[in-house]
Every structure is written in structure tokens, then in C-alpha cells.
Design a protein around this motif. Sequence first.
Motif: not given
Length: 156
Positions: A33-58
Motif C-alpha cells: 500500500n503506497y501510504q503505508a510504504r511511504n510511512f515505512l520508507r520516510d518516517k519509521v526510524t530506528l528505535e521507534d516503538g511498534v504496537l503489534f496488532y492482529h487483524s483479519a481474525c475473530k
Amino acid sequence: MTYWLFKSEPDEYSLQDLYAETNGYGRWDGIRNYQARNFLRDKVTLEDGVLFYHSACKVPAVVGTAEVVRAAYPDPAQFDPESTYFDSRATADKPRWYCVDIRWQSEFQRPVPLAEIKQTPQLAEMVLVKQGRLSIQPVTEDEWQHLLQLGNSSRR
């Protein structure tokens, strides 16, 4: 530090799968997805925190945390004709898709379901609530702290 929510279908790649990988490190790839790609490429940096979200499940839910341990680099799957993520338009000189490496940090004492997030006034402005389909989303520090508190409480 910046905070993010990364979505994954648990039958494809779960928080437990990340934990089971070598020293809890894994590649976050396959974003097409281009918007998600742009976040990864341009904004996500070393040591950033990530909330891990389970989707498409019950019960879609935030289930734990991770940390970015390698900033954006070209997703190798885009160059592999055998991969479901192959992109014939991508070249080494002009990659189209990016990935990051993350490391498992924690599993919540309890998952924080999407339904609860939507009912929590402090989380009403989350991108997850407003633009739910986006697989990489920014999270404010207040949202991060509130979700950590919810996930590590005994409230059900």
C-alpha cells in the motif's frame, strides 16, 4: 521517539511468530500500500516503538509491542519472481517497496480489542479508528501510553 501500529494477520505472521524468530528479530515486509510504504520508507526510524496488532481474525486487537531495529531498506521479496510480493516493475536502482526489521519487546497481559479501542474516549482520534484499513499507522505518545496501560491491566 515515534510510535506506530503495525497490522498483521495472525495466521500469516503473529506476535508469537516474531518472538519465535532468531532472538525475536524479524523483517516487516510485504507492504503493498503506497501510504503505508511511504510511512515505512520516510518516517519509521530506528528505535521507534511498534504496537503489534492482529487483524483479519475473530477478535482484532493490539497484542503487544516491538521496536524498530533496522530502518527502511528495499523489500527483497519485490525482486523474487517466486514470491507473492514480486513486482516486475521494481528494479535494484528504483525499488518500489520497503521493509524494516523489528524486535519483539512484550506481549500484553491481555489483548486490547478494536471494539474496546473504539469505545475508549482517549483513543477516539486514533488512525486505527478513523482509517482502519491502513497497515502501518502513526500513534501518538498519549495513545501509546494508554494502550500500554490497557494491555497490561487485568481489566477484561
